[in-house]
Design an enzyme around this catalytic site. Structure first.
Site, PDB file in Angstrom:
ATOM      1  N   ASN A  99      -0.569   7.403   0.336  1.00 45.29           N
ATOM      2  CA  ASN A  99      -1.835   8.096   0.555  1.00 45.29           C
ATOM      3  C   ASN A  99      -2.947   7.231   1.107  1.00 45.29           C
ATOM      4  O   ASN A  99      -3.851   7.733   1.762  1.00 45.29           O
ATOM      5  CB  ASN A  99      -2.260   8.813  -0.729  1.00 45.29           C
ATOM      6  N   GLU A 134       0.827  -1.211   0.000  1.00 48.60           N
ATOM      7  CA  GLU A 134       0.000   0.000   0.000  1.00 48.60           C
ATOM      8  C   GLU A 134       0.860   1.259   0.000  1.00 48.60           C
ATOM      9  O   GLU A 134       1.893   1.317   0.639  1.00 48.60           O
ATOM     10  CB  GLU A 134      -0.937   0.029   1.214  1.00 48.60           C
TER      11      GLU A 134
HETATM   12  N1  LIG Z   1       5.853  13.298  -6.559  1.00 51.56           N
HETATM   13  C1  LIG Z   1       4.804  12.610  -7.027  1.00 51.56           C
HETATM   14  N2  LIG Z   1       4.667  11.309  -6.689  1.00 51.56           N
HETATM   15  C2  LIG Z   1       3.592  10.645  -7.153  1.00 51.56           C
HETATM   16  C3  LIG Z   1       2.629  11.259  -7.990  1.00 51.56           C
HETATM   17  N3  LIG Z   1       1.693  10.340  -8.277  1.00 51.56           N
HETATM   18  C4  LIG Z   1       2.043   9.221  -7.642  1.00 51.56           C
HETATM   19  N4  LIG Z   1       3.193   9.379  -6.953  1.00 51.56           N
HETATM   20  C5  LIG Z   1       3.920   8.395  -6.152  1.00 51.56           C
HETATM   21  O1  LIG Z   1       3.247   7.168  -6.236  1.00 51.56           O
HETATM   22  C6  LIG Z   1       2.582   6.884  -5.023  1.00 51.56           C
HETATM   23  C7  LIG Z   1       1.173   6.461  -5.352  1.00 51.56           C
HETATM   24  O2  LIG Z   1       0.678   5.666  -4.361  1.00 51.56           O
HETATM   25  P1  LIG Z   1      -0.490   6.119  -3.400  1.00 51.56           P
HETATM   26  O3  LIG Z   1       0.024   7.175  -2.524  1.00 51.56           O
HETATM   27  O4  LIG Z   1      -0.995   4.880  -2.806  1.00 51.56           O
HETATM   28  O5  LIG Z   1      -1.645   6.719  -4.313  1.00 51.56           O
HETATM   29  P2  LIG Z   1      -2.517   5.927  -5.412  1.00 51.56           P
HETATM   30  O6  LIG Z   1      -1.839   4.628  -5.697  1.00 51.56           O
HETATM   31  O7  LIG Z   1      -2.544   6.850  -6.569  1.00 51.56           O
HETATM   32  O8  LIG Z   1      -3.864   5.699  -4.816  1.00 51.56           O
HETATM   33  C8  LIG Z   1       2.625   8.146  -4.196  1.00 51.56           C
HETATM   34  O9  LIG Z   1       2.631   7.930  -2.822  1.00 51.56           O
HETATM   35  C9  LIG Z   1       3.902   8.797  -4.691  1.00 51.56           C
HETATM   36  O10 LIG Z   1       5.007   8.230  -4.053  1.00 51.56           O
HETATM   37  C10 LIG Z   1       2.827  12.631  -8.333  1.00 51.56           C
HETATM   38  O11 LIG Z   1       2.050  13.246  -9.042  1.00 51.56           O
HETATM   39  N5  LIG Z   1       3.925  13.252  -7.823  1.00 51.56           N
HETATM   40 MG   LIG Z   2      -1.683   3.053  -4.084  1.00 55.29          MG
END
Ligand SMILES: Nc1nc2c(ncn2[C@@H]2O[C@H](COP(=O)(O)OP(=O)(O)O)[C@@H](O)[C@H]2O)c(=O)[nH]1
Ligand SMILES: [Mg+2]
Length: 467
Positions: free
Chosen positions: A79, A76
């Site tokens: 976020n 996970e």
């Molecule tokens: N800096 C940055 N990191 C991102 C972005 N989108 C995704 N990430 C990275 O990818 C992760 C996505 O996982 P999560 O937080 O679980 O969100 P979700 O998977 O989109 O629901 C984030 O925590 C970041 O580490 C972005 O627009 N900017």
């Molecule tokens: Mg995620």
């Protein structure tokens, strides 16, 4: 606490003149005494006397504090973990109706998405990403490092590290591994329940020679579990309260796979109190604000997004925030496109939408937050040369870490005149909430890209703050 203050004062000089062998022997007795009884104090001459603090009211009070630790399924992301924090804070609030419970903040690290090479990204305290005093204004929390330091003096802790005498009672917990019911919902009927059950998945803990359980524990090798139990749980977070209060006797309890539990009351007052208390760390907000001013012509005064550090006093009227003169975009890629999801657009589709929004809202600038890989980024730059991105140098990245950069991206998207995110991304959801807190018109917030061939492109739900 008085008890330990006494130890702190006396331990140091006593240790200085001891030979290493004698020192270790004394220390060993010290540790055993601390862990087994915790009622002994070290007297002036370095010998032990039992029973003194057992009568000290302060010590008795200190012993009554109980600690809730938790962790989340390793794959996970950042976020979702922030969301699980809300559930745990809610559980601790329930527990606090019956006793003095404190929530231990699980150190950040080893997240799948934090892939920047050569950067040490484990055992990161919450203070690197959030304002811990703001969290504390909602529910008592403590950083993990403080928790393991706990009732032990700094001196003792350093000594323990050096000599690897690792057992610390504070850092050992009863571990409850949460899981769903193997049989699913019985009779297709949803009911809330908790039961001790055989572990469904392979247990991520194993017993060491001393009989303690070893596991990930956020990268802290000295932390061990006293016992590990699998619990099938179905329901909201607080259904665990009776069990934690009545059936578990250890001072600290760790819930692993805490995401198994649901919110006590999603989007209710308690939910929003906790969510509002998750104020980003000041240094990240400052960097984001400076970037907005420098590259996006955006300041709080002009944009009507003046922030109050004290979240309990921040109560912006819906629609009062204007936002900076730019379009904010969160374009989630990587695993979101690998699965060929039909609700995620192609880059071309995304750029087309971006251009139409810029035109519609008469915005000349666009800020793009994305996790796109280098190749896609190049393509995006070709199609949208004017896009603005927050691109940290390696030195910045080392300081801010992937989590800090993600927060800065979120902070900048939060302040945009209009925001569009990616379907079902918790990264986008957190931006929605942040904009809601600042008082943006929901029409400018709850928007997402549609897939190129998506038929029914449902837009995100507006969740209103309950103050
Ligand atoms: N800096 C940055 N990191 C991102 C972005 N989108 C995704 N990430 C990275 O990818 C992760 C996505 O996982 P999560 O937080 O679980 O969100 P979700 O998977 O989109 O629901 C984030 O925590 C970041 O580490 C972005 O627009 N900017
Ligand atoms: Mg995620």
């Amino acid at each position: 606490m008085w008890e330990m203050a006494a130890v702190r004062r006396t331990l140091h000089p006593a240790l200085l003149w001891l030979s290493p062998g004698k020192f270790l022997a004394v220390l060993n007795v010290f540790l055993l005494t601390l862990t087994a009884v915790r009622a002994d104090v070290l007297s002036e001459d370095g010998a032990f006397r039992a029973g003194q603090s057992a009568t000290s009211p302060a010590a008795a009070v200190a012993r009554d504090v109980r600690y809730l630790l938790y962790d989340v399924n390793p794959p996970e992301g950042f976020n979702l973990r922030r969301d699980v924090y809300i559930r745990m804070a809610s559980l601790v609030k329930t527990l606090r109706n019956h006793g003095d419970w404190v929530l231990v903040l699980p150190p950040w690290g080893r997240l799948y998405h934090w892939q920047s090479p050569d950067i040490h990204q484990v055992r990161i305290p919450w203070s690197e990403f959030f304002s811990v005093s703001s969290l504390q204004a909602n529910v008592p929390v403590v950083e993990y490092e403080e928790f393991i330091a706990g009732e032990h003096s700094a001196t003792l802790r350093d000594v323990q590290r050096r000599f690897q005498l690792l057992y610390v009672e504070q850092a050992s917990a009863s571990v409850l591994v949460l899981q769903n019911y193997a049989e699913g919902w019985t009779d297709g009927k949803w009911e809330e329940k908790v039961d001790e059950r055989p572990c469904v998945e392979r247990l991520m803990y194993s017993r060491d020679k001393q009989g303690y359980y070893r596991g990930w524990f956020w990268g802290y090798e000295e932390t061990r579990g006293l016992n590990v139990t699998c619990l099938s749980a179905q329901g909201h977070a607080s259904i665990l309260a009776p069990l934690l209060l009545n059936n578990i006797t250890s001072t600290s309890v760790m819930l692993d796979r805490a995401e198994t539990l649901l919110h006590d009351h999603y989007a209710g007052k308690d939910y929003w109190d906790t969510r509002r208390s998750m104020v980003f760390a000041k240094h990240l907000r400052i960097i984001g604000d400076e970037f907005r001013a420098k590259y996006l012509n955006s300041t709080d005064e002009d944009d009507r997004t003046v922030y109050n550090e004290d979240w309990t006093r921040l109560k912006a009227k819906l629609g009062s925030a204007k936002g900076g003169p730019y379009l904010g975009v969160h374009l989630r890629r990587k695993d979101f496109i690998w699965g060929h999801r039909e609700d995620v657009p192609s880059l071309k589709g995304a750029v087309k939408k971006i251009r139409s929004l810029m035109k519609k809202y008469k915005l000349e600038r666009v800020f793009v937050a994305t996790d796109a890989v280098e190749e896609e980024l190049e393509e995006l730059k070709r199609m949208l040369p004017e896009m603005v991105r927050f691109e940290p140098t390696w030195e910045d990245l080392e300081l801010l870490k992937d989590g800090g950069v993600a927060i800065i991206d979120q902070w900048i998207c939060t302040h945009a005149r209009y925001f569009i995110g990616t379907a079902l991304s918790t990264f986008s959801f957190r931006i929605h909430e942040e904009r809601e807190i600042l008082g943006f018109d929901p029409k400018t917030t709850y928007n997402r890209f549609c897939g190129d061939n998506e038929k029914d492109c449902e837009q995100p739900t507006h969740w209103k703050i309950v103050y």
